[in-house]
Design an enzyme around this catalytic site. Structure first.
Site, PDB file in Angstrom:
ATOM      1  N   SER A 193      -7.014  25.374  38.654  1.00 53.65           N
ATOM      2  CA  SER A 193      -5.837  25.380  37.847  1.00 53.65           C
ATOM      3  C   SER A 193      -6.035  24.277  36.840  1.00 53.65           C
ATOM      4  O   SER A 193      -6.163  23.185  37.173  1.00 53.65           O
ATOM      5  CB  SER A 193      -4.394  25.040  38.235  1.00 53.65           C
ATOM      6  OG  SER A 193      -4.303  26.583  39.185  1.00 53.65           O
TER       7      SER A 193
ATOM      8  N   LYS B 211      -1.057  31.176  34.563  1.00 53.72           N
ATOM      9  CA  LYS B 211      -0.681  30.258  35.774  1.00 53.72           C
ATOM     10  C   LYS B 211       0.221  29.243  35.520  1.00 53.72           C
ATOM     11  O   LYS B 211       1.055  28.966  36.342  1.00 53.72           O
ATOM     12  CB  LYS B 211      -2.060  29.567  36.219  1.00 53.72           C
ATOM     13  CG  LYS B 211      -2.111  28.559  37.255  1.00 53.72           C
ATOM     14  CD  LYS B 211      -1.413  29.137  38.757  1.00 53.72           C
ATOM     15  CE  LYS B 211      -1.155  28.052  39.901  1.00 53.72           C
ATOM     16  NZ  LYS B 211      -2.451  27.580  40.719  1.00 53.72           N
TER      17      LYS B 211
ATOM     18  N   LYS C 212       0.710  17.827  38.464  1.00 52.79           N
ATOM     19  CA  LYS C 212      -0.344  18.035  37.571  1.00 52.79           C
ATOM     20  C   LYS C 212      -0.016  19.330  36.942  1.00 52.79           C
ATOM     21  O   LYS C 212      -0.135  19.482  35.539  1.00 52.79           O
ATOM     22  CB  LYS C 212      -1.879  18.094  38.193  1.00 52.79           C
ATOM     23  CG  LYS C 212      -2.975  18.682  37.301  1.00 52.79           C
ATOM     24  CD  LYS C 212      -4.142  19.105  38.099  1.00 52.79           C
ATOM     25  CE  LYS C 212      -3.857  20.540  38.568  1.00 52.79           C
ATOM     26  NZ  LYS C 212      -4.836  21.233  39.386  1.00 52.79           N
TER      27      LYS C 212
END
Lengths: 290, 290
Positions: free
Chosen positions: A95, A170, A239
């Site tokens: 990701s 995502k 993150k």
């Protein structure tokens, strides 16, 4: 098929094991070598570097922590690009920011290497069961060429658009998951404080509008204050949500809920808990009480 | 069995139809009489008042908008208590404050009438399919006496504790659902602004950590900007989240995420959209754009 897998962590390990179980030849690499044992003993070959993995593989898969790690694995000394044959394809399950995925795709394309950005959702259990939801960005021909292999890992592998579209999807996914986990903590704590046995919440709400995998997995852990074994660190979620906030700022999208979630994960980090299991967010709301 | 059902609205209508289809005799009442036609034509008997419904019924079920309506139906002139036989049981599917549920139970118990607080989750579709999750509070013997009837409506009917525990669990449920719907709006808008076709999000994320009934139902509506037919007004969610906030304040529980959600639903109401479908929350984030 000759496959490569780089990044044998919480997710990469079960993913690699599934590819081996499906009969593929898999060459693996991981920054800390000791993590390779679990897959080598099931038949994986250990590569000396990402470049060596790429030399052995028609499709190179990778699942690493963040975009710095992804860039190093792809373009560093002895990186994938030092070994990959023109015409090969990299599937990046990591990701990272959509803009980085687009940039990496452009650089790889100049070397004749295809890149599919293919971040996943479904956690360790999904990786073990092959029930991940995988969101793909990249050229349609590349996505279709890797589909049969990826489907050993996923119940769903959806091309959402060109390079970066998998990562953008995502981020939307993480806006939901990261916020939802914080919300579940509130529900668990409110139930506890109301005298309801919160360990029964996941079962009681099953099948209703409040149900989700995070409720069943993280909600149960929160109610039981059971945070081991770790299913993923708070830092990883932070993150992803920070990446979402960056894109949202660029595009002018208000994110009142997930901005609040960012603050909560940052608070966890400020309490020295960034590397703890994400369910520990309940402790922000409850202190030591239960 | 001779059953009563009071409140033939979005939820009460399909619930009553299921009870009729299961072969029960159902006497019904609704404040606006014109809503009765849909169930009377399927075999329900129309009662002249809540009291008359109660006279005809061993179990009186009710599903009304808020606690004022519930109190009126139970204790008003010609209310349930004016007709109910001692030993009968009231099952209240309405979502009201836990404290009110406890108070109603005490008042009914003094008249020899049992009360099960049994708020539901799963929406109109869940009511139609009999797949609701129903959270119960009250005496165990009362919950067990009504179980076989309630199971025509639910896939799950869980006793969470004494009177009020069903409502407390429903508040935890609504903390999740109300916040999740707001979060889904953020994810849909972020995907749109990133150039991803958001109408494909529910399918792409299906089975992953971000998946839920609200994603499949409300997420799809938000992405398509399709708000008809209404599946529930924003005002109902605001009421539930305000009830949760009241309990949280009493108990000293921090609710950073759902407090933000309260502000968003209140903002919808301030824009004159309280009675609109809850999915219109996407318009707060997107304006008229898509």
């Amino acid at each position: 098929m000759n496959l490569g897998f780089i990044g044998i962590g919480l997710m990469g390990r079960p993913m690699t094991l599934r590819l081996l179980a499906a009969g593929h030849r898999v060459t693996v690499w991981n920054r800390s070598r000791e993590k390779l044992a679990a897959v080598v003993e099931k038949g994986a070959s250990s590569g000396g570097s990402p470049a060596e993995v790429a030399r052995e593989s028609e499709i190179v898969m990778m699942c690493v922590t963040d975009q710095r790690a992804a860039e190093e694995v792809l373009f560093g000394a002895d990186g994938v690009t030092a070994g990959a044959k023109p015409g090969s394809i990299v599937v990046d399950f990591s990701s990272i920011a959509p803009a980085s995925a687009r940039e990496f795709a452009t650089r790889l394309e100049a070397m004749g290497i295809g890149l599919v950005d293919a971040p996943v959702s479904g956690g360790v259990a999904g990786a073990e069961n092959g029930s991940l939801a995988i969101m793909a960005g990249g050229r349609e021909e590349h996505v279709e060429r890797v589909r049969s292999v990826v489907m050993h890992l996923a119940q769903r592998f959806t091309r959402m658009g060109d390079s970066g579209a998998g990562q953008a999807t995502k981020l939307a996914n993480q806006v939901i998951v990261g916020s939802l986990i914080a919300v579940i903590a509130e529900a668990v704590r409110l139930a506890e404080a109301s005298g309801v046995d919160a360990t029964r919440l996941p079962e009681a709400l099953k099948g209703g509008f409040a149900d989700s995998l995070p409720l069943q997995i993280f909600g149960a852990r929160m109610a039981a204050r059971r945070f081991e074994p770790s299913l993923g660190a708070a830092a990883i979620m932070l993150k992803d949500l920070e990446n979402a906030a960056t894109v949202a700022k660029e595009k002018g999208v208000p994110l009142p809920m997930s901005s609040t979630a960012v603050q909560l994960y940052r608070m966890l980090a400020a309490h020295g808990k960034a590397e703890q299991e994400i369910s520990t967010i309940i402790e922000l709301l409850a202190g030591g009480r239960k």
